[in-house]
Design a protein around this motif. Structure first.
Motif, PDB file in Angstrom:
ATOM      1  N   PRO A  29     -16.507  48.654 -29.672  1.00 40.84           N
ATOM      2  CA  PRO A  29     -16.255  47.406 -30.413  1.00 40.84           C
ATOM      3  C   PRO A  29     -16.960  47.307 -31.752  1.00 40.84           C
ATOM      4  CG  PRO A  29     -16.544  46.952 -28.085  1.00 40.84           C
ATOM      5  CD  PRO A  29     -16.908  48.399 -28.274  1.00 40.84           C
ATOM      6  N   TYR A  36     -21.469  43.729 -28.990  1.00 43.71           N
ATOM      7  CA  TYR A  36     -21.100  43.853 -27.578  1.00 43.71           C
ATOM      8  C   TYR A  36     -22.283  44.321 -26.755  1.00 43.71           C
ATOM      9  CZ  TYR A  36     -20.917  48.956 -28.176  1.00 43.71           C
ATOM     10  OH  TYR A  36     -21.239  50.277 -28.410  1.00 43.71           O
ATOM     11  N   ALA A  65     -10.063  42.000 -19.510  1.00 42.28           N
ATOM     12  CA  ALA A  65      -9.009  42.908 -19.939  1.00 42.28           C
ATOM     13  C   ALA A  65      -9.009  44.170 -19.083  1.00 42.28           C
ATOM     14  CB  ALA A  65      -9.200  43.276 -21.409  1.00 42.28           C
ATOM     15  N   ARG A  73     -10.967  51.478 -21.250  1.00 38.94           N
ATOM     16  CA  ARG A  73     -11.127  50.187 -21.940  1.00 38.94           C
ATOM     17  C   ARG A  73     -10.932  50.300 -23.448  1.00 38.94           C
ATOM     18  NH1 ARG A  73     -17.771  50.315 -21.726  1.00 38.94           N
ATOM     19  NH2 ARG A  73     -17.680  52.287 -20.610  1.00 38.94           N
ATOM     20  N   TYR A 101      -9.159  43.065 -28.594  1.00 43.75           N
ATOM     21  CA  TYR A 101     -10.374  42.305 -28.322  1.00 43.75           C
ATOM     22  C   TYR A 101     -10.831  41.553 -29.579  1.00 43.75           C
ATOM     23  CZ  TYR A 101     -10.334  45.932 -24.681  1.00 43.75           C
ATOM     24  OH  TYR A 101      -9.962  46.812 -23.681  1.00 43.75           O
ATOM     25  N   HIS A 105     -11.357  37.632 -29.618  1.00 40.50           N
ATOM     26  CA  HIS A 105     -12.653  37.118 -30.067  1.00 40.50           C
ATOM     27  C   HIS A 105     -12.482  36.133 -31.215  1.00 40.50           C
ATOM     28  CE1 HIS A 105     -16.285  37.342 -32.651  1.00 40.50           C
ATOM     29  NE2 HIS A 105     -16.955  37.401 -31.509  1.00 40.50           N
ATOM     30  N   VAL A 111     -14.813  38.333 -24.169  1.00 39.49           N
ATOM     31  CA  VAL A 111     -13.979  39.386 -23.588  1.00 39.49           C
ATOM     32  C   VAL A 111     -14.846  40.312 -22.730  1.00 39.49           C
ATOM     33  CG1 VAL A 111     -12.453  41.348 -24.048  1.00 39.49           C
ATOM     34  CG2 VAL A 111     -12.402  39.346 -25.561  1.00 39.49           C
ATOM     35  N   ALA A 113     -14.125  43.924 -20.861  1.00 40.05           N
ATOM     36  CA  ALA A 113     -13.173  45.027 -20.686  1.00 40.05           C
ATOM     37  C   ALA A 113     -13.865  46.139 -19.909  1.00 40.05           C
ATOM     38  CB  ALA A 113     -12.693  45.539 -22.034  1.00 40.05           C
TER      39      ALA A 113
END
Length: 305
Positions: A29, A36, A65, A73, A101, A105, A111, A113
């Motif tokens: 991410p 994250y 997710a 993911r 994501y 967001h 989120v 995942a």
């Protein structure tokens, strides 16, 4: 094709469906500018699962997710071999779910995942078998238990965004433990796919359609179950939360009737379905949300406000 060559090809179809194959996480991410947390927690049978939690400051809404078979993911690295050749020439560009994501967001959602067992960085289990979501359903239940165990997540309004195998696993998990889903407000379940239909279409494309029963027999010898057990409509009547699904009408990996039958069987009073038209690429279905997020965001907003 001689007998020996045919035997090898039929075995490859059976083993390809019976065993999960790991694909690498090529992105995280941070690449999309998202803070994250790397987290880990057990499935309901103890298998360790790896996940990202992407917090949205001030939000009390959470989307869990879930990925497709062979994916993780992050998505799927189908722009590089050997994954580029895994699902045919129409499905050979990178799938990056982290863009999804980012959209969630930015629209006010936390989120979570995760990688299913035998996928991504999650633990190996069950001899690496993928047995028509029998095992993966436990990962869905374990994930919801983890959410309930964290004080900062337990009180959040909860929705699920579960793609393909993730959706099938969710359907089966709901059937086996409906109480675990009591707090789930809604489900978005795109690209539902029954494994027997997938196998049938792929054998027909290879000119081997008459060998469907034989491959299914070999699959059963490997997994102790038949592909028919994974038929999506079998578990769909237990799905009673508001559910949105969609698919690629001309998807070369399946048939429209499979998704239509699954949708008809969903037990929810409030459900909706739409088709993506004008393409044979299943990958356009996986990328639909990041290209056209409006309808899916409206579904989450209407049921999670």
């Amino acid at each position: 094709m001689n007998t020996e060559e045919l035997d090898t090809v039929l075995d490859s179809f059976a083993t390809g469906l019976a065993y999960s194959s790991r694909s690498p996480l090529l992105r995280d991410p941070a690449g999309e500018g998202l803070f994250y947390e790397d987290i880990s927690y057990p499935s309901s049978d103890g298998t360790p699962l790896e996940a990202w939690f992407i917090p949205r400051e001030g939000s009390t809404k959470l989307i869990v997710a879930m990925h497709a078979f062979g994916f993780n993911r992050y998505g799927f690295p189908s722009h590089v071999e050997p994954w580029k050749s895994a699902f045919g020439p129409h499905n050979d560009s990178e799938i990056n779910f982290i863009r999804d994501y980012r959209i969630l967001h930015d629209n006010g959602y936390n989120v979570l995942a995760f990688d299913f067992r035998n996928s991504g960085l999650s633990g190996a289990a069950n001899g690496n078998l993928q047995s028509n979501t029998r095992f993966e359903a436990r990962d869905v239940i374990g994930t919801l238990a983890y959410v309930k165990s964290r004080p900062d997540l337990a009180a959040m309004t909860l929705g699920l965004f579960a793609r393909c195998m993730g959706a099938n696993a969710s359907f089966r998990a709901i059937d086996s433990d409906p109480e675990a889903f009591a707090d789930v407000r809604c489900l978005v379940a795109p690209l539902l796919l029954s494994p027997l239909v997938f196998l049938e279409t792929q054998l027909e494309r290879a000119g081997l359609g008459e060998h469907l029963d034989e491959v299914n027999r070999r699959f059963r010898l490997l997994t102790s179950t038949s592909l028919g057990e994974g038929t999506t409509s079998r578990w769909a009547p237990s799905v009673t939360m508001p559910t949105l699904t969609y698919g690629v009408r001309d998807d070369v990996l399946t048939r429209p009737s499979d998704l239509e039958e699954a949708f008809a069987a969903i037990g929810a009073k409030e459900k909706s379905m739409f088709w993506i038209e004008g393409t044979p690429r299943r990958w356009d279905g996986y990328q639909w949300f990041q290209r056209h997020p409006e309808r899916i965001l409206e579904w989450f907003e209407s049921h999670m406000s």
